[in-house]
Each structure stands twice: as structure tokens, then as C-alpha cells.
Design a protein around this motif. Structure first.
Motif, PDB file in Angstrom:
ATOM      1  N   LEU A 421     -58.353 -52.871  65.363  1.00 49.94           N
ATOM      2  CA  LEU A 421     -57.382 -53.947  64.977  1.00 49.94           C
ATOM      3  C   LEU A 421     -56.545 -53.774  63.822  1.00 49.94           C
ATOM      4  O   LEU A 421     -55.172 -53.502  63.638  1.00 49.94           O
ATOM      5  CB  LEU A 421     -57.782 -55.450  64.921  1.00 49.94           C
ATOM      6  CG  LEU A 421     -58.103 -56.153  66.013  1.00 49.94           C
ATOM      7  CD1 LEU A 421     -58.683 -57.552  65.947  1.00 49.94           C
ATOM      8  CD2 LEU A 421     -56.648 -56.309  66.969  1.00 49.94           C
ATOM      9  N   SER A 422     -57.285 -53.355  62.479  1.00 58.31           N
ATOM     10  CA  SER A 422     -56.705 -53.141  61.332  1.00 58.31           C
ATOM     11  C   SER A 422     -56.081 -51.725  61.401  1.00 58.31           C
ATOM     12  O   SER A 422     -54.970 -51.540  60.672  1.00 58.31           O
ATOM     13  CB  SER A 422     -57.816 -53.152  60.145  1.00 58.31           C
ATOM     14  OG  SER A 422     -58.774 -51.946  60.469  1.00 58.31           O
ATOM     15  N   PHE A 423     -56.657 -50.767  62.219  1.00 63.06           N
ATOM     16  CA  PHE A 423     -56.095 -49.500  62.267  1.00 63.06           C
ATOM     17  C   PHE A 423     -54.453 -49.509  63.153  1.00 63.06           C
ATOM     18  O   PHE A 423     -53.727 -48.733  62.595  1.00 63.06           O
ATOM     19  CB  PHE A 423     -56.929 -48.532  63.156  1.00 63.06           C
ATOM     20  CG  PHE A 423     -56.467 -47.185  63.054  1.00 63.06           C
ATOM     21  CD1 PHE A 423     -57.039 -46.255  62.285  1.00 63.06           C
ATOM     22  CD2 PHE A 423     -55.794 -46.413  63.963  1.00 63.06           C
ATOM     23  CE1 PHE A 423     -56.644 -44.725  62.229  1.00 63.06           C
ATOM     24  CE2 PHE A 423     -55.267 -45.106  64.216  1.00 63.06           C
ATOM     25  CZ  PHE A 423     -55.903 -44.210  63.166  1.00 63.06           C
ATOM     26  N   GLY A 424     -54.517 -50.465  64.112  1.00 71.28           N
ATOM     27  CA  GLY A 424     -53.654 -50.437  64.887  1.00 71.28           C
ATOM     28  C   GLY A 424     -52.130 -51.203  64.336  1.00 71.28           C
ATOM     29  O   GLY A 424     -51.092 -51.095  64.564  1.00 71.28           O
ATOM     30  N   LEU A 425     -52.638 -52.403  63.541  1.00 72.98           N
ATOM     31  CA  LEU A 425     -51.584 -53.348  62.887  1.00 72.98           C
ATOM     32  C   LEU A 425     -51.517 -52.970  61.439  1.00 72.98           C
ATOM     33  O   LEU A 425     -50.222 -53.360  60.998  1.00 72.98           O
ATOM     34  CB  LEU A 425     -52.302 -54.692  62.853  1.00 72.98           C
ATOM     35  CG  LEU A 425     -52.568 -55.109  64.468  1.00 72.98           C
ATOM     36  CD1 LEU A 425     -53.056 -56.280  64.405  1.00 72.98           C
ATOM     37  CD2 LEU A 425     -51.277 -54.919  65.285  1.00 72.98           C
ATOM     38  N   LEU A 426     -52.268 -52.172  60.967  1.00 75.72           N
ATOM     39  CA  LEU A 426     -52.062 -51.579  59.547  1.00 75.72           C
ATOM     40  C   LEU A 426     -51.789 -52.641  58.340  1.00 75.72           C
ATOM     41  O   LEU A 426     -52.447 -52.349  57.110  1.00 75.72           O
ATOM     42  CB  LEU A 426     -50.771 -50.817  59.442  1.00 75.72           C
ATOM     43  CG  LEU A 426     -50.930 -49.317  60.373  1.00 75.72           C
ATOM     44  CD1 LEU A 426     -49.451 -48.681  60.344  1.00 75.72           C
ATOM     45  CD2 LEU A 426     -52.007 -48.565  59.857  1.00 75.72           C
ATOM     46  N   GLN A 427     -50.760 -53.595  58.424  1.00 73.42           N
ATOM     47  CA  GLN A 427     -50.568 -54.524  57.364  1.00 73.42           C
ATOM     48  C   GLN A 427     -51.673 -55.825  57.311  1.00 73.42           C
ATOM     49  O   GLN A 427     -52.066 -56.210  58.352  1.00 73.42           O
ATOM     50  CB  GLN A 427     -49.293 -55.036  57.365  1.00 73.42           C
ATOM     51  CG  GLN A 427     -47.940 -54.030  57.364  1.00 73.42           C
ATOM     52  CD  GLN A 427     -48.030 -53.171  56.084  1.00 73.42           C
ATOM     53  OE1 GLN A 427     -47.843 -53.798  55.109  1.00 73.42           O
ATOM     54  NE2 GLN A 427     -48.054 -51.955  56.327  1.00 73.42           N
ATOM     55  N   PHE A 428     -52.044 -56.150  56.070  1.00 72.49           N
ATOM     56  CA  PHE A 428     -53.081 -57.054  55.897  1.00 72.49           C
ATOM     57  C   PHE A 428     -52.791 -58.225  56.554  1.00 72.49           C
ATOM     58  O   PHE A 428     -53.584 -58.879  57.358  1.00 72.49           O
ATOM     59  CB  PHE A 428     -53.316 -57.235  54.314  1.00 72.49           C
ATOM     60  CG  PHE A 428     -54.260 -58.424  54.010  1.00 72.49           C
ATOM     61  CD1 PHE A 428     -55.540 -57.980  54.037  1.00 72.49           C
ATOM     62  CD2 PHE A 428     -53.744 -59.743  53.695  1.00 72.49           C
ATOM     63  CE1 PHE A 428     -56.590 -59.169  53.747  1.00 72.49           C
ATOM     64  CE2 PHE A 428     -54.911 -60.724  53.447  1.00 72.49           C
ATOM     65  CZ  PHE A 428     -56.124 -60.244  53.242  1.00 72.49           C
ATOM     66  N   ASN A 429     -51.417 -59.130  56.415  1.00 80.58           N
ATOM     67  CA  ASN A 429     -51.218 -60.130  56.877  1.00 80.58           C
ATOM     68  C   ASN A 429     -51.091 -60.076  58.578  1.00 80.58           C
ATOM     69  O   ASN A 429     -51.660 -61.080  59.032  1.00 80.58           O
ATOM     70  CB  ASN A 429     -49.922 -60.735  56.375  1.00 80.58           C
ATOM     71  CG  ASN A 429     -48.837 -59.615  56.898  1.00 80.58           C
ATOM     72  OD1 ASN A 429     -48.760 -58.392  56.889  1.00 80.58           O
ATOM     73  ND2 ASN A 429     -47.600 -60.214  57.105  1.00 80.58           N
ATOM     74  N   ARG A 430     -51.027 -58.793  58.918  1.00 76.00           N
ATOM     75  CA  ARG A 430     -50.817 -58.740  60.432  1.00 76.00           C
ATOM     76  C   ARG A 430     -52.228 -58.704  61.140  1.00 76.00           C
ATOM     77  O   ARG A 430     -52.732 -59.464  62.142  1.00 76.00           O
ATOM     78  CB  ARG A 430     -50.229 -57.517  60.838  1.00 76.00           C
ATOM     79  CG  ARG A 430     -48.681 -57.514  60.822  1.00 76.00           C
ATOM     80  CD  ARG A 430     -47.806 -56.216  60.937  1.00 76.00           C
ATOM     81  NE  ARG A 430     -48.137 -55.645  62.302  1.00 76.00           N
ATOM     82  CZ  ARG A 430     -47.392 -55.893  63.160  1.00 76.00           C
ATOM     83  NH1 ARG A 430     -46.298 -56.689  63.365  1.00 76.00           N
ATOM     84  NH2 ARG A 430     -47.524 -55.016  64.426  1.00 76.00           N
ATOM     85  N   TYR A 431     -53.114 -57.737  60.606  1.00 80.35           N
ATOM     86  CA  TYR A 431     -54.609 -57.579  61.090  1.00 80.35           C
ATOM     87  C   TYR A 431     -55.512 -58.826  60.822  1.00 80.35           C
ATOM     88  O   TYR A 431     -56.289 -59.289  61.576  1.00 80.35           O
ATOM     89  CB  TYR A 431     -55.372 -56.369  60.771  1.00 80.35           C
ATOM     90  CG  TYR A 431     -55.138 -56.006  59.464  1.00 80.35           C
ATOM     91  CD1 TYR A 431     -56.570 -56.690  58.692  1.00 80.35           C
ATOM     92  CD2 TYR A 431     -54.853 -54.922  58.556  1.00 80.35           C
ATOM     93  CE1 TYR A 431     -56.871 -56.214  57.423  1.00 80.35           C
ATOM     94  CE2 TYR A 431     -55.030 -54.810  57.335  1.00 80.35           C
ATOM     95  CZ  TYR A 431     -56.110 -55.476  56.633  1.00 80.35           C
ATOM     96  OH  TYR A 431     -56.479 -54.872  55.307  1.00 80.35           O
TER      97      TYR A 431
END
Length: 471
Positions: A421-431
Motif C-alpha cells: 500500500l505505501s509503495f503503491g500510493l507513495l504519499q503519507f496522507n494517501r497510504y
């Protein structure tokens, strides 16, 4: 006029099929490796090595220029700097340090100035592949000047006693089938390939019989590309951030999370398979012969599909996914940290290097941190089971192997989606929103393991063992 028309064709076609123009150019560049391989096989294989180097340099540079314009000169500068450093500082530790620092600094400055809030297809993409390739050359040249008895078996195979020429360094770097998206391969492999050491046994001038395995990999790559596009109809990065996804029932949500994880990974797998197929067609992927004397073509294999599609533990993802980068990391980072005297620390530092190599987005660091935590948890569980005779006997029962296998497959399927999730969405607020939408399941399972679950389990087992001994 023709350039404008060509640009218009690419632009219009990209809009028609629903992909960005840079992404379309990238995939067409990967496919271009096949006709270039056929040209090389027909006219250049077994011929003068300088001609082969020039062919790889011209075609690789042309593909890079078509994708990134004058920005491709960042790659040219990095290669030329590396050559000058090898020339002046020779096979010394200082030489390795200078090349390491310069290439990584150049890449990171590129990320700093060029990165956006999403994945970027620009000159930093081939540059990140190039950085590892050149650092590998520096280490191999250094190893070639060390006493052989101080080197590992792998280092002995890759060591370079002679400094690569300017043509060799540029040819290795711009190799058209692997310049944009990989795979990584050593200078030693490249020199053996252009030198005809992977030829048919009877003559150096005949290319090896590798068309069939190359086409097989090509078809697999196209197949995974189709599956990737199909899965994108059901899940997407943006969908995971919607209220609609958040309100789906928990079990369906976990299923969709697993599907999204596959969707994310298949994007990379399809490119790697296509690139590998082109490398096979060139003949670069030769890896000796099997027990029956048939040539093997897995020398630059970047995805081991048999393992990847049958995974029951996260360690298998490391073994089967992005294989050549992981080998590079093991050879040039992990093993070089032996002086730390702690495998866990070496592994953590290696993963942090990998995160830095990807860029500055916080999602990369969180993803690799979770990889570290998950693998630690799995090892800890194995250690607990192994230390208790009853647990060992229970999990070894043949009648339980099928249900255990099903549970483990579901576990890796779902939680690979979580870890990505964090790798795919990158931005803190998104993941973080995505974590919330999937009820923080990964944090509850993985982060709490060493703090809550493991101590409780060990306490219960210890108490049970003590009670049994007093009976």
C-alpha cells in the motif's frame, strides 16, 4: 514534420488505449529489444566486439533519447565519470567509494528536482538501473585486485582483473534490452557474451538456439500485461481511497486488497518478462547446461514464476521477485556489511539502501520497513514452533498440510497487498487513508507481534512446559 507526426501518432494511440504517453513509449522500448536482438543475431553475433559495443551504444542511446530527450545525457555523464574514476583511481576502495557516492548523489538530486506526487517515468528510471550497474562494476574491479583467498565464490566469478574499456562500459550500460527497466547483469557476463562464450559448441560465429525460450518469455510477458490491464478494471490505486471501498464488508475488502496487490506486482512482472525475453533472444541470458546437456536461459531471470505464484511465506517474495536486484543487493551491500557482525542489522541497512535508491517518497521506507518486520515475524514464529516439541509435531501432521497451505496462501495473498500500500500510493496522507480503509489489519498483525503476541505466546508455552515438568 515527420517528428511531429510521429509524436502525434504516439499521443493519439496512448489516449486511445488509455495509458500515458511516457508509459506507452516505455513499453514500446521494451518490445524494441526483440527486433534489435534479431538484427544482432543476423549480422553482428560473433563479429568484431567493438562493432557489437557500438551497436548496443547507438541503439540503447537512441531508445533513451526517444523516451527522455536530452535528459539521457545524465546517463552519459555518469558512465563517463565512472570510466575516468576507474582510470585514475584503479581498483581501490577509494575508487569504489567515489563512484558509489557520485552515482547515488546524482540520482538522488535527480529525484529531488524531478519527482512528483506519483510514479515518474523520466530519466531517473534508466538512471536508477545504471547506478547499480556501475557500482557493481566498481566493486568487481576492486575485487579483481584483492587476494583470491579473501573473496567469496560469487566475488571470484564476477571479479575484473582488467579495467573495462570506454566502449565496454558504455556497451554494458546502454545494452538496449536492459537499459530502461533492467534486468541487472554483471560486466563479466556482458564481456563473455560479446566474446562469443555463449555460442554454439561447434562455432563461435553462430548464435545459440534461444528463439523458442525467448518467444515463450515474450508470450508470458504479454499474458501478464493483459491480466494487469484486466485487474485494473476491478481495482485501482484511487479505488482503495474511496468511501465505497471503505464501506465494503471486511472479507470482500481483504479479497480486493489481495487482488490490488497482484495488480500492482503484475505491472512490474510483465515488463521484466518482456525484457528478459529480449535478453534471451540476444543470447545474453545463457546460464550453462542442465543435466541433459540442454542450454539454460535463466541467467538474467528477474521473476521466478513457479515460486512467486505458489508463495506461502514472505521470504519467498524476496527469492522470486526482482531477483537480480536482490542478488545485487546481497552481493554488493549485504555481504559487504559483514563487519557489523549482525545479520539483522545488515539486512535492515540493506533494505534502507533499497528504499533510498527508489527515492524520497515516505511510502518506500514504510514498505521496506514492513518487509523487515514481516520477515522477522515469520522467522520468530518458526523459532517458536521449532523450540516446542508439541507444536513441531502438530504442524508436521500430514492431515493438516492442505489446510495450512491454503491458510498460508491466503495470508501471503492478502498481506502482500497490505505491504504494498505505501509503495503503491507513495504519499503519507494517501497510504494512511488506505490503511484506515482496510482497518489497519497489517499494523494489528505485524507491528504488535514483537510487542504483544510473541511475549504472550512465549509466556504461555513456558508456563505450560513448567507445569508439565512438575506433574
Amino acid at each position: 514534420m515527420s517528428e511531429e507526426t510521429g509524436g502525434g501518432l504516439i499521443t493519439n494511440f496512448s489516449k486511445t488505449i488509455g495509458v500515458t504517453e511516457p508509459a506507452l513509449k516505455l513499453i514500446l522500448t521494451v518490445f524494441a529489444g526483440y527486433p534489435l536482438a534479431l538484427i544482432h543475431r543476423k549480422y553482428l553475433y560473433g563479429k568484431d566486439v567493438s562493432l557489437q559495443h557500438l551497436f548496443f551504444i547507438v541503439t540503447g542511446f537512441a531508445l533513451g533519447y526517444w523516451n527522455y530527450g536530452k535528459d539521457i545525457n545524465h546517463c552519459v555523464l555518469t558512465i563517463f565519470f565512472t570510466y575516468c574514476t576507474l582510470l585514475l583511481l584503479k581498483g581501490t576502495a577509494i575508487c569504489v567509494a567515489v563512484i558509489f557516492i557520485f552515482t547515488m548523489s546524482h540520482l538522488l538530486i535527480g529525484y529531488l528536482y524531478c519527482s512528483t506526487d506519483s510514479y515518474d517515468i523520466n530519466w531517473t528510471m534508466p538512471q536508477c538501473i545504471l547506478v547499480l550497474r556501475l557500482i557493481g562494476v566498481a566493486f568487481d574491479y576492486y575485487d579483481g585486485h584483492q587476494p583470491p583467498n579473501t573473496l567469496s565464490a560469487d566475488s571470484k566469478k564476477l571479479a575484473l582483473q582488467k579495467r573495462p574499456s570506454l566502449l565496454e562500459l558504455f556497451g554494458h550500460s546502454f545494452f538496449p534490452a536492459a537499459f530502461i527497466v533492467g534486468p541487472q547483469f554483471s560486466m563479466k557476463r556482458y564481456l563473455q557474451f560479446v566474446g562469443g562464450q555463449y555460442s554454439k559448441k561447434d562455432t563461435i560465429n553462430d548464435p545459440p538456439d534461444c528463439i523458442e525460450p525467448a518467444v515463450q518469455r515474450l508470450c508470458l510477458g504479454i499474458g501478464y500485461l493483459i491480466v494487469f490491464q484486466t485487474l485494473g478494471m476491478f481495482v485501482s490505486d484511487e479505488y482503495l481511497l474511496t468511501d465505497e471501498f471503505a464501506n465494503v464488508n471486511f472479507f470482500k475488502k481483504m479479497l480486493l486488497l489481495g487482488i490490488w496487490g497482484k495488480y500492482t506486482l503484475y505491472k512490474y512482472i510483465s515488463c521484466w518478462l518482456l525484457s528478459e525475453g529480449a535478453c534471451i533472444m540476444f543470447g545474453l541470458a545463457y546460464d550453462g547446461e542442465d543435466e541433459k546437456g540442454n542450454p539454460k536461459w535463466n541467467g538474467v531471470e528477474n521473476i521466478e514464476l513457479n515460486i512467486f505464484e505458489n508463495i506461502t511465506q514472505f521470504q519467498d517474495y524476496v527469492k522470486s521477485f526482482n531477483v537480480n536486484t536482490n542478488k545485487w543487493l546481497g552481493q554488493y551491500v549485504y555481504k559487504r556489511l559483514k563487519f557489523l557482525g549482525n545479520r539483522l542489522i545488515s539486512q535492515f541497512v540493506s533494505l534502507m539502501f533499497l528504499a533510498v535508491w527508489h527515492g524520497f517518497h515516505s511510502g518506500y521506507y514504510v514498505c521496506f520497513m514492513f518487509e523487515f518486520i514481516v520477515i522477522y515475524m515469520e522467522r520468530d514464529i518458526k523459532s517458536i514452533i521449532k523450540s516446542d516439541e508439541r507444536l513441531t509435531k502438530f504442524f508436521s501432521d500430514p492431515r493438516l498440510q492442505l489446510p495450512i497451505n491454503i491458510i498460508l496462501r491466503l495470508y501471503t495473498f492478502i498481506f502482500m497487498g497490505w505491504c504494498l500500500l505505501s509503495f503503491g500510493l507513495l504519499q503519507f496522507n494517501r497510504y494512511m487513508l488506505a490503511y484506515k480503509n482496510v482497518n489497519y489489519v497489517g499494523i494489528i498483525l505485524f507491528v504488535l507481534w514483537p510487542i504483544v503476541y510473541a511475549p504472550i505466546i512465549r509466556f504461555v508455552l513456558k508456563k505450560f512446559k513448567k507445569n508439565r515438568s512438575t506433574e
